[in-house]
Design a protein around this motif. Sequence first.
Motif: not given
Length: 390
Positions: A291-297
């Motif tokens: 659940n890490d959208p920043e890391g994913y981006a």
Amino acid sequence: MGIERVLLIILDSVGIGALPDADEFGNEGASTLPHIAKAIGGINLPNLESLGLGNITEIEGVTKVDKPTGAFGRMAEASNGKDTTIGHWEIAGIISEEAFPTYPNGFPPEIIDLFEEKIGRGVLGNRPESGTVIIEELGKEHIKTGKPIVYTSADSVFQIAAHEEVIPVEELYEMCKVAREILTGEHAVGRVIARPFVGELGDFERTDRREDFSLEPPAKTILDYISESDKSVMAVGKIEDIFSHQGITDSIHSGNNQEAIQDIQKFLNKGDEGLIFANLVDFDQEYGHRNDPEGYAKALERFDSNLPKIIESLTDDILMITADHGCDPTYEGTDHTREYVPLLVYGSLIEDGVDLGTRKSFADLGATIVDLLEVNEIKDGTSFKNEILK
């Protein structure tokens, strides 16, 4: 006209919007890439944008271009599932009508009791859980007792976690092989996964020595047809595990995205005819499930920045970029999501700006690859070769 080489890159879990039946999988409204972009106020993917990513769907920060430098579209999953194995198998030409079994209440006694008997020790856990959470919760007891941690998820997986200083990695792999032998018939889970970790209590870290032990594909895939035609099938990342090594002539088991990109380059430089089939696992493993959208981006932006190097190494090769399912890090839960996946095709022989629309199955991609390489037809999937070639 035959093509000598196709490079297929799977951006693991980079879905682009819920499928019409997503509600049946508990994923109504999921949309991995658009939601990531929205969560961070816009994502910067200029190279994917130029290929037509923003023409497929609305993604904050990724614009729709007048004439993409490749063909673009999206693919719907025809198989009954949303996991890695089923997604990759469908890309390779196998549509799975039956879903793999899942275990929302943990594995039944007939599985666990037999597993414990065969490995000569008890287990901890046996429930659906995030991998990072369960090793923090049970790591102390694991170190004290030497019992492996068994867990699952909403997907069809039997995962075994162990500290490398408590259960050596090779022994952990042997435990996975035992589980794979047990998990057949009605309990034929898609994958048994070794999850080694290191570190001290409160600071555990999973290592890149993960290993997947998948079911063997139930029929021939495009990998078999290509290798049987005396062309190479070069696997990068966990592709060799997903296909249980079938149809693969050479492989490099990259541990993360950056290694995979380097290994793709090695195969491109080698110059063999056939298929380079790569999976970039970090999007799913490190960011989607956590659940890490920043890391994913950031991981997506790193891939995008590496794309020109890959493209520079192409001759008359065809580059295809897609995904195998979704894993929306902004969605409730930590599991895969039932989504459309992007489809981008690039090469000097590819017409610019071709809109491939919505493909009815991932198998269309596999059908196109064998059509381009002129090796065989597959039962499922419709080739779009004639739509994309100049």
